[in-house]
Scaffold this motif. Structure first.
Motif, PDB file in Angstrom:
ATOM      1  N   LEU A  44       0.804  -1.223   0.000  1.00 10.36           N
ATOM      2  CA  LEU A  44       0.000   0.000   0.000  1.00 10.36           C
ATOM      3  C   LEU A  44       0.835   1.269   0.000  1.00 10.36           C
ATOM      4  CD1 LEU A  44      -2.747  -1.026   2.596  1.00 10.36           C
ATOM      5  CD2 LEU A  44      -2.820  -1.227   0.094  1.00 10.36           C
ATOM      6  N   ARG A  45       2.152   1.139   0.054  1.00  8.82           N
ATOM      7  CA  ARG A  45       2.996   2.335   0.143  1.00  8.82           C
ATOM      8  C   ARG A  45       2.860   3.292  -1.034  1.00  8.82           C
ATOM      9  NH1 ARG A  45       8.705   0.280   2.307  1.00  8.82           N
ATOM     10  NH2 ARG A  45       9.100   0.475   0.088  1.00  8.82           N
ATOM     11  N   PRO A  46       2.649   2.812  -2.270  1.00  9.99           N
ATOM     12  CA  PRO A  46       2.474   3.781  -3.363  1.00  9.99           C
ATOM     13  C   PRO A  46       1.310   4.735  -3.145  1.00  9.99           C
ATOM     14  CG  PRO A  46       2.907   1.605  -4.251  1.00  9.99           C
ATOM     15  CD  PRO A  46       2.704   1.439  -2.778  1.00  9.99           C
ATOM     16  N   PHE A  47       0.289   4.332  -2.371  1.00  7.63           N
ATOM     17  CA  PHE A  47      -0.874   5.184  -2.161  1.00  7.63           C
ATOM     18  C   PHE A  47      -0.558   6.395  -1.292  1.00  7.63           C
ATOM     19  CE2 PHE A  47      -2.763   1.175  -3.410  1.00  7.63           C
ATOM     20  CZ  PHE A  47      -3.776   1.585  -4.270  1.00  7.63           C
ATOM     21  N   ALA A  48       0.624   6.440  -0.722  1.00  8.08           N
ATOM     22  CA  ALA A  48       1.027   7.625   0.035  1.00  8.08           C
ATOM     23  C   ALA A  48       1.298   8.811  -0.885  1.00  8.08           C
ATOM     24  CB  ALA A  48       2.279   7.315   0.866  1.00  8.08           C
ATOM     25  N   HIS A  49       1.428   8.567  -2.184  1.00  6.17           N
ATOM     26  CA  HIS A  49       1.747   9.616  -3.157  1.00  6.17           C
ATOM     27  C   HIS A  49       0.487  10.028  -3.906  1.00  6.17           C
ATOM     28  CE1 HIS A  49       6.057   8.751  -2.543  1.00  6.17           C
ATOM     29  NE2 HIS A  49       5.661   7.504  -2.475  1.00  6.17           N
ATOM     30  N   ARG A  50       0.176  11.311  -3.853  1.00  2.00           N
ATOM     31  CA  ARG A  50      -1.072  11.808  -4.432  1.00  2.00           C
ATOM     32  C   ARG A  50      -1.198  11.477  -5.916  1.00  2.00           C
ATOM     33  NH1 ARG A  50      -2.631  15.644  -7.781  1.00  2.00           N
ATOM     34  NH2 ARG A  50      -4.719  16.558  -7.552  1.00  2.00           N
ATOM     35  N   GLU A  51      -0.131  11.702  -6.688  1.00  2.00           N
ATOM     36  CA  GLU A  51      -0.223  11.491  -8.130  1.00  2.00           C
ATOM     37  C   GLU A  51      -0.518  10.024  -8.444  1.00  2.00           C
ATOM     38  OE1 GLU A  51      -0.453  14.070  -9.651  1.00  2.00           O
ATOM     39  OE2 GLU A  51       0.606  15.544  -8.438  1.00  2.00           O
ATOM     40  N   TYR A  52       0.048   9.125  -7.657  1.00  3.57           N
ATOM     41  CA  TYR A  52      -0.240   7.707  -7.885  1.00  3.57           C
ATOM     42  C   TYR A  52      -1.700   7.408  -7.572  1.00  3.57           C
ATOM     43  CZ  TYR A  52      -0.316   2.666  -7.468  1.00  3.57           C
ATOM     44  OH  TYR A  52      -0.650   1.339  -7.613  1.00  3.57           O
ATOM     45  N   ARG A  53      -2.227   7.981  -6.504  1.00  4.14           N
ATOM     46  CA  ARG A  53      -3.629   7.737  -6.169  1.00  4.14           C
ATOM     47  C   ARG A  53      -4.548   8.175  -7.299  1.00  4.14           C
ATOM     48  NH1 ARG A  53      -2.014   9.968  -1.149  1.00  4.14           N
ATOM     49  NH2 ARG A  53      -3.195  11.887  -1.548  1.00  4.14           N
TER      50      ARG A  53
ATOM     51  N   LEU B 268      -3.688   8.472 -10.513  1.00  2.00           N
ATOM     52  CA  LEU B 268      -3.449   7.642 -11.691  1.00  2.00           C
ATOM     53  C   LEU B 268      -4.074   6.258 -11.547  1.00  2.00           C
ATOM     54  CD1 LEU B 268      -1.999   7.519 -14.436  1.00  2.00           C
ATOM     55  CD2 LEU B 268       0.020   6.661 -13.235  1.00  2.00           C
ATOM     56  N   ILE B 269      -3.912   5.627 -10.400  1.00  2.71           N
ATOM     57  CA  ILE B 269      -4.420   4.270 -10.231  1.00  2.71           C
ATOM     58  C   ILE B 269      -5.948   4.264 -10.143  1.00  2.71           C
ATOM     59  CG2 ILE B 269      -4.403   4.125  -7.714  1.00  2.71           C
ATOM     60  CD1 ILE B 269      -3.200   1.425 -10.174  1.00  2.71           C
ATOM     61  N   ALA B 270      -6.537   5.343  -9.601  1.00  2.00           N
ATOM     62  CA  ALA B 270      -8.000   5.428  -9.580  1.00  2.00           C
ATOM     63  C   ALA B 270      -8.549   5.513 -11.001  1.00  2.00           C
ATOM     64  CB  ALA B 270      -8.442   6.645  -8.770  1.00  2.00           C
ATOM     65  N   ALA B 271      -7.921   6.343 -11.839  1.00  2.00           N
ATOM     66  CA  ALA B 271      -8.361   6.461 -13.228  1.00  2.00           C
ATOM     67  C   ALA B 271      -8.146   5.146 -13.977  1.00  2.00           C
ATOM     68  CB  ALA B 271      -7.606   7.588 -13.924  1.00  2.00           C
ATOM     69  N   LEU B 272      -7.012   4.485 -13.728  1.00  2.00           N
ATOM     70  CA  LEU B 272      -6.741   3.211 -14.392  1.00  2.00           C
ATOM     71  C   LEU B 272      -7.767   2.163 -13.987  1.00  2.00           C
ATOM     72  CD1 LEU B 272      -4.816   1.540 -16.187  1.00  2.00           C
ATOM     73  CD2 LEU B 272      -3.568   0.935 -14.105  1.00  2.00           C
ATOM     74  N   ALA B 273      -8.109   2.113 -12.705  1.00  2.00           N
ATOM     75  CA  ALA B 273      -9.093   1.133 -12.230  1.00  2.00           C
ATOM     76  C   ALA B 273     -10.434   1.342 -12.920  1.00  2.00           C
ATOM     77  CB  ALA B 273      -9.249   1.255 -10.713  1.00  2.00           C
ATOM     78  N   ILE B 274     -10.868   2.588 -13.031  1.00  2.00           N
ATOM     79  CA  ILE B 274     -12.150   2.872 -13.691  1.00  2.00           C
ATOM     80  C   ILE B 274     -12.085   2.503 -15.166  1.00  2.00           C
ATOM     81  CG2 ILE B 274     -13.772   4.699 -14.314  1.00  2.00           C
ATOM     82  CD1 ILE B 274     -12.803   6.185 -11.753  1.00  2.00           C
ATOM     83  N   SER B 275     -10.955   2.826 -15.797  1.00  2.00           N
ATOM     84  CA  SER B 275     -10.805   2.577 -17.222  1.00  2.00           C
ATOM     85  C   SER B 275     -10.797   1.086 -17.546  1.00  2.00           C
ATOM     86  CB  SER B 275      -9.523   3.239 -17.737  1.00  2.00           C
ATOM     87  OG  SER B 275      -9.390   3.065 -19.137  1.00  2.00           O
ATOM     88  N   ILE B 276     -10.048   0.284 -16.769  1.00  2.00           N
ATOM     89  CA  ILE B 276      -9.994  -1.144 -17.088  1.00  2.00           C
ATOM     90  C   ILE B 276     -11.299  -1.847 -16.695  1.00  2.00           C
ATOM     91  CG2 ILE B 276      -7.491  -1.212 -16.943  1.00  2.00           C
ATOM     92  CD1 ILE B 276      -7.694  -2.585 -14.285  1.00  2.00           C
TER      93      ILE B 276
ATOM     94  N   ILE C  48       6.630   9.446 -10.763  1.00  2.00           N
ATOM     95  CA  ILE C  48       5.760   9.855  -9.651  1.00  2.00           C
ATOM     96  C   ILE C  48       5.968   8.999  -8.405  1.00  2.00           C
ATOM     97  CG2 ILE C  48       4.034  10.749 -11.250  1.00  2.00           C
ATOM     98  CD1 ILE C  48       2.355   8.303 -10.767  1.00  2.00           C
ATOM     99  N   LEU C  49       6.774   7.950  -8.514  1.00  2.00           N
ATOM    100  CA  LEU C  49       7.026   7.080  -7.368  1.00  2.00           C
ATOM    101  C   LEU C  49       8.523   6.880  -7.162  1.00  2.00           C
ATOM    102  CD1 LEU C  49       4.409   4.211  -7.902  1.00  2.00           C
ATOM    103  CD2 LEU C  49       4.327   6.003  -6.164  1.00  2.00           C
TER     104      LEU C  49
END
Length: 444
Positions: A7-16, A18-26, A134-135
């Motif tokens: 879960l450490r990548p979620f500490a970074h705003r830009e990753y949060r 990006l991964i939220a958009a990727l989750a919705i897209s896939i 970003i990470l």
């Protein structure tokens, strides 16, 4: 209490973001896979028309994936990712509008599938290239593991399930509209990506032109380079990097030998050896997906192993071995266990592989090398599936699975030896600071 490594990548705003958009897209991509099928059927199409529409997406992906890698090295990745999601939104919204008004035709669906394929060709090299920006390096393994565990859950399970419910309860056009909503949400979320530190210099200008802005004559020259010059640069780097080259050689052989038997011949194993039907086949694929998700999540929860190349190749090679016995098994649970192991070990290797590309390939080449990797895998998938049927006409299915499951471990050993991977991983440890890693990678 320390944050779990996964879960450490979620500490970074830009990753949060990006991964939220990727989750919705896939998730939307998973919905499209079902919505597209029933939309074609609703329009009166049969197997031929459905094959043509599905092939349009594959053609768009394969035809443009190398261009997508070059674009990821030339164009700011934030801009590229947002543009791709905007194009996806526009085309699916158009298909949805035509469907709702009764004006949709089969060629519209094929065009939409093609554009989504092209979008994927540009999106994923850019996504791979933006992560190291970003990470920190130590969080890349966890980020790749998170994507690897999220994809089978959302794209192969949840998305198709929701689309199936919408088709049954409402209509295929409503399911297509839901796909458009997913792309709209992803597009909105992506626009929250910060512009600071994400405006990637054109073709690595910051690294190669002597300044963060890539100013001056050298930066201008970089931007003027031709498509084929850029592609040649990526190919030369790949051919001159043994661990990279021989991993791709192994990937070519594994795709050629494994994809066809799993996709084309496994249904006949289910029918003839297990007396099962399509539901049993679907469940076996789901078991393989669960294995992939758990393998990715497990890999994300630990540090990158010091013997990272060895662990990657052993995972892939040993994980293919159970498939050698699939053709002679008459137990559902034995075949399910073999596919679970194959899915889990395959995802362990893939998470490590994606992390190695991001940590050892020079940043200005990462998009091109990622797209070459993608292209190699995609190009041979249809070949493998095309050969599996004719091979089964002249050879028993058990022998085809035996060869497929046996060749891949042998080739993994050969790739490790010829690529000098054990020595290479010791000479290039990945527990250094990111700046040192990049310097080392650039000098490979």
């Amino acid at each position: 209490m320390p944050t779990p490594k996964a879960l450490r990548p979620f500490a970074h705003r830009e990753y949060r973001v990006l991964i939220a958009a990727l989750a919705i897209s896939i998730f939307g991509s998973g919905m499209w896979a079902v919505a597209m099928v029933y939309q074609v059927i609703h329009l009166g199409g049969g197997p031929l028309e459905l094959s043509l529409v599905a092939a349009a997406g594959s053609v768009g992906l394969v035809a443009f994936v190398l261009a997508g890698g070059i674009a990821a090295d030339r164009i700011p990745q934030r801009r590229l990712i947002i543009a791709v999601e905007g194009a996806n939104l526009a085309v699916i919204a158009a298909v949805s509008g035509l469907a709702m008004t009764g004006l949709l035709q089969l060629w519209h669906v094929a065009a939409g599938s093609f554009v989504l394929g092209v979008g994927a060709a540009f999106f994923f090299p850019a996504y791979s290239a933006i992560l190291p920006r970003i990470l920190p390096a130590q969080d890349l393994l966890a980020a790749n593991g998170m994507e690897g565990s999220m994809r089978p859950v959302l794209q192969q399970a949840a998305g198709p399930a929701v689309a199936g419910i919408l088709v049954a309860a409402l209509s295929p056009s409503h399911a297509v509209t839901a796909v458009a909503v997913c792309h709209l949400l992803a597009f909105i979320v992506l626009n929250f990506l910060g512009q600071h530190a994400l405006a990637a210099p054109a073709n690595g200008a910051a690294e190669g032109a002597g300044g963060p802005d890539g100013a001056g004559a050298e930066g201008a020259e970089v931007r003027r380079r031709s498509f084929f010059h850029d592609l040649r640069e990526g190919v030369i780097y790949t051919l001159g990097t043994p661990w990279l080259l021989w991993t791709l050689v192994w990937a070519c052989i594994s795709v050629l030998f494994l994809i066809g038997p799993i996709e084309v011949l496994l249904p006949f194993v289910v029918r003839d050896q297990l007396a099962g039907d399509s539901r049993m086949f679907g469940f076996l694929l789901a078991v393989m997906g669960v294995g992939a998700a758990l393998g990715s999540l497990l890999t994300a929860s630990f540090r990158l192993p010091r013997r990272y190349l060895t662990v990657m190749m052993v995972s892939w090679g040993a994980g293919s071995l159970p498939l050698a016995a699939v053709g002679v098994m008459d137990s559902f649970w034995a075949i399910a266990a073999a596919l679970f192991i194959f899915g889990a070990t395959g995802s362990v290797g893939m998470v490590i592989w994606g992390t190695l590309l991001q940590r050892r390939v020079p940043p200005h080449l990462l998009g091109r090398v990622s797209s070459l990797d993608f292209f190699v895998s995609l190009a041979l998938m249809p070949v493998s599936m095309a050969l599996a049927g004719p091979a089964a006409e002249v050879l028993p299915i058990w022998l085809i699975f035996l060869v497929a499951g046996g060749v891949c471990p042998v080739m993994a050993v050969i790739a490790m030896a010829v690529g000098r991977m054990p020595a290479d991983e010791l000479a290039h440890p990945l527990d250094r600071e990111p700046a040192l890693e990049r310097t080392t990678a650039a000098g490979d």
